[in-house]
Design a protein around this motif. Structure first.
Motif, PDB file in Angstrom:
ATOM      1  N   PRO A 175       0.842  -1.145   0.092  1.00 18.15           N
ATOM      2  CA  PRO A 175      -0.134   0.055   0.086  1.00 18.15           C
ATOM      3  C   PRO A 175       1.025   1.195  -0.109  1.00 18.15           C
ATOM      4  O   PRO A 175       1.982   1.175   0.299  1.00 18.15           O
ATOM      5  CB  PRO A 175      -0.893  -0.198   1.139  1.00 18.15           C
ATOM      6  CG  PRO A 175      -0.227  -1.196   2.157  1.00 18.15           C
ATOM      7  CD  PRO A 175       0.734  -1.906   1.321  1.00 18.15           C
ATOM      8  N   PRO A 176       0.294   2.299  -0.272  1.00 14.08           N
ATOM      9  CA  PRO A 176       1.083   3.525  -0.516  1.00 14.08           C
ATOM     10  C   PRO A 176       1.359   4.009   1.153  1.00 14.08           C
ATOM     11  O   PRO A 176       0.563   3.559   2.112  1.00 14.08           O
ATOM     12  CB  PRO A 176       0.256   4.526  -1.085  1.00 14.08           C
ATOM     13  CG  PRO A 176      -1.241   3.976  -0.803  1.00 14.08           C
ATOM     14  CD  PRO A 176      -1.038   2.628  -0.831  1.00 14.08           C
ATOM     15  N   GLN A 177       2.330   4.753   1.289  1.00 12.26           N
ATOM     16  CA  GLN A 177       2.632   5.447   2.523  1.00 12.26           C
ATOM     17  C   GLN A 177       1.604   5.896   3.167  1.00 12.26           C
ATOM     18  O   GLN A 177       1.394   6.227   4.634  1.00 12.26           O
ATOM     19  CB  GLN A 177       3.885   5.808   2.706  1.00 12.26           C
ATOM     20  CG  GLN A 177       5.259   4.715   2.707  1.00 12.26           C
ATOM     21  CD  GLN A 177       6.466   5.701   2.756  1.00 12.26           C
ATOM     22  OE1 GLN A 177       6.566   6.934   3.002  1.00 12.26           O
ATOM     23  NE2 GLN A 177       7.418   4.685   2.868  1.00 12.26           N
ATOM     24  N   ALA A 178       0.853   6.952   2.564  1.00  9.44           N
ATOM     25  CA  ALA A 178      -0.199   7.978   2.651  1.00  9.44           C
ATOM     26  C   ALA A 178      -1.050   7.888   1.724  1.00  9.44           C
ATOM     27  O   ALA A 178      -0.930   7.786   0.499  1.00  9.44           O
ATOM     28  CB  ALA A 178       0.565   9.071   3.121  1.00  9.44           C
ATOM     29  N   VAL A 223     -11.796  -0.113   3.397  1.00 17.59           N
ATOM     30  CA  VAL A 223     -11.073   1.334   3.056  1.00 17.59           C
ATOM     31  C   VAL A 223      -9.807   0.545   2.178  1.00 17.59           C
ATOM     32  O   VAL A 223      -9.524   1.197   1.135  1.00 17.59           O
ATOM     33  CB  VAL A 223     -10.364   1.959   4.166  1.00 17.59           C
ATOM     34  CG1 VAL A 223      -9.322   2.968   3.725  1.00 17.59           C
ATOM     35  CG2 VAL A 223     -11.418   2.728   4.909  1.00 17.59           C
ATOM     36  N   SER A 224      -9.200  -0.557   2.725  1.00 18.29           N
ATOM     37  CA  SER A 224      -8.246  -1.303   1.817  1.00 18.29           C
ATOM     38  C   SER A 224      -8.458  -2.093   1.026  1.00 18.29           C
ATOM     39  O   SER A 224      -7.996  -2.505  -0.193  1.00 18.29           O
ATOM     40  CB  SER A 224      -7.185  -1.823   3.036  1.00 18.29           C
ATOM     41  OG  SER A 224      -6.814  -0.848   3.920  1.00 18.29           O
ATOM     42  N   LYS A 239     -11.111  -1.451  -5.499  1.00 18.07           N
ATOM     43  CA  LYS A 239      -9.875  -1.965  -5.646  1.00 18.07           C
ATOM     44  C   LYS A 239     -10.142  -2.837  -7.029  1.00 18.07           C
ATOM     45  O   LYS A 239      -9.141  -3.260  -7.710  1.00 18.07           O
ATOM     46  CB  LYS A 239      -9.509  -3.325  -4.655  1.00 18.07           C
ATOM     47  CG  LYS A 239      -9.032  -2.643  -3.290  1.00 18.07           C
ATOM     48  CD  LYS A 239      -7.789  -1.549  -3.557  1.00 18.07           C
ATOM     49  CE  LYS A 239      -7.455  -1.018  -2.404  1.00 18.07           C
ATOM     50  NZ  LYS A 239      -6.160   0.057  -2.656  1.00 18.07           N
ATOM     51  N   TYR A 240     -11.234  -3.063  -7.645  1.00 21.18           N
ATOM     52  CA  TYR A 240     -11.879  -3.693  -8.656  1.00 21.18           C
ATOM     53  C   TYR A 240     -11.026  -2.685  -9.866  1.00 21.18           C
ATOM     54  O   TYR A 240     -10.696  -3.406 -10.739  1.00 21.18           O
ATOM     55  CB  TYR A 240     -13.187  -4.066  -8.908  1.00 21.18           C
ATOM     56  CG  TYR A 240     -13.652  -5.171  -8.106  1.00 21.18           C
ATOM     57  CD1 TYR A 240     -12.952  -6.729  -8.194  1.00 21.18           C
ATOM     58  CD2 TYR A 240     -14.359  -4.802  -6.878  1.00 21.18           C
ATOM     59  CE1 TYR A 240     -13.603  -7.444  -7.494  1.00 21.18           C
ATOM     60  CE2 TYR A 240     -14.957  -5.755  -6.149  1.00 21.18           C
ATOM     61  CZ  TYR A 240     -14.406  -7.265  -6.354  1.00 21.18           C
ATOM     62  OH  TYR A 240     -14.787  -8.213  -5.536  1.00 21.18           O
ATOM     63  N   ILE A 262      -3.466  -8.477  -6.508  1.00 21.18           N
ATOM     64  CA  ILE A 262      -3.876  -8.384  -5.068  1.00 21.18           C
ATOM     65  C   ILE A 262      -5.339  -9.065  -5.029  1.00 21.18           C
ATOM     66  O   ILE A 262      -6.169  -9.002  -3.890  1.00 21.18           O
ATOM     67  CB  ILE A 262      -4.078  -7.041  -4.522  1.00 21.18           C
ATOM     68  CG1 ILE A 262      -5.036  -5.871  -5.378  1.00 21.18           C
ATOM     69  CG2 ILE A 262      -2.764  -6.264  -4.447  1.00 21.18           C
ATOM     70  CD1 ILE A 262      -5.262  -4.724  -4.806  1.00 21.18           C
ATOM     71  N   TRP A 263      -6.136  -9.631  -6.039  1.00 28.33           N
ATOM     72  CA  TRP A 263      -7.367 -10.047  -5.983  1.00 28.33           C
ATOM     73  C   TRP A 263      -7.567 -11.132  -4.948  1.00 28.33           C
ATOM     74  O   TRP A 263      -8.779 -11.096  -4.384  1.00 28.33           O
ATOM     75  CB  TRP A 263      -8.029 -10.208  -7.352  1.00 28.33           C
ATOM     76  CG  TRP A 263      -7.283 -11.777  -7.756  1.00 28.33           C
ATOM     77  CD1 TRP A 263      -6.315 -11.832  -8.650  1.00 28.33           C
ATOM     78  CD2 TRP A 263      -7.607 -13.017  -7.623  1.00 28.33           C
ATOM     79  NE1 TRP A 263      -5.901 -13.157  -8.976  1.00 28.33           N
ATOM     80  CE2 TRP A 263      -6.797 -13.994  -8.245  1.00 28.33           C
ATOM     81  CE3 TRP A 263      -8.817 -13.519  -6.610  1.00 28.33           C
ATOM     82  CZ2 TRP A 263      -7.040 -15.317  -8.165  1.00 28.33           C
ATOM     83  CZ3 TRP A 263      -8.921 -14.829  -6.719  1.00 28.33           C
ATOM     84  CH2 TRP A 263      -8.090 -15.577  -7.529  1.00 28.33           C
TER      85      TRP A 263
END
Length: 121
Positions: free
Chosen positions: A33-36, A79-80, A85-86, A94-95
């Motif tokens: 994931p991104p750091q922020a 949120v994650s 995410k699709y 990551i699916w």
């Protein structure tokens, strides 16, 4: 009670998935994931999400407190791992985590709704 077992299994699933995400973030292992994001830094958010999972797990036998915490844990996980995410470019990588987390969230939210709405005879 079977409902408590399902709740605990779903919470453990979310805990593990988010702990792996946090580990990937710290290690820089792709896809991480991104750091922020615009609202907050991811590491503290994942820490809070893990805390919600743990608290809800410990209170799974208490319908009111456990249900509130389970709902919050599911919302934090979405949120994650939510439907957004699709369309994420990393989705092909990551699916498995996304689908598994969404199933766990569905179990948690369905259990909360089932307890909130008594069945009519």
């Amino acid at each position: 009670m079977p409902d408590q077992s399902a709740r605990r299994a779903a919470l453990a699933t979310l805990f593990i998935l988010q702990a792996v995400m946090l580990g990937a973030l710290y290690a820089g292992v792709p896809p991480h994931p991104p750091q922020a994001i615009p609202l907050f830094a991811m590491a503290p958010f994942l820490g809070a999400a893990l805390g919600l999972c743990a608290a809800a797990y410990l209170l799974a036998d208490q319908s009111r407190a456990g249900g509130v915490l389970a709902s919050l844990a599911a919302l934090a996980a979405l949120v994650s791992f939510g439907p957004q995410k699709y369309v994420d470019p990393a989705f092909p990588m990551i699916w498995p985590a996304v689908v598994t987390a969404q199933a766990a969230c569905a179990v948690l939210l369905a259990g909360v709704l089932r307890r909130a709405r008594p069945l009519c005879p």
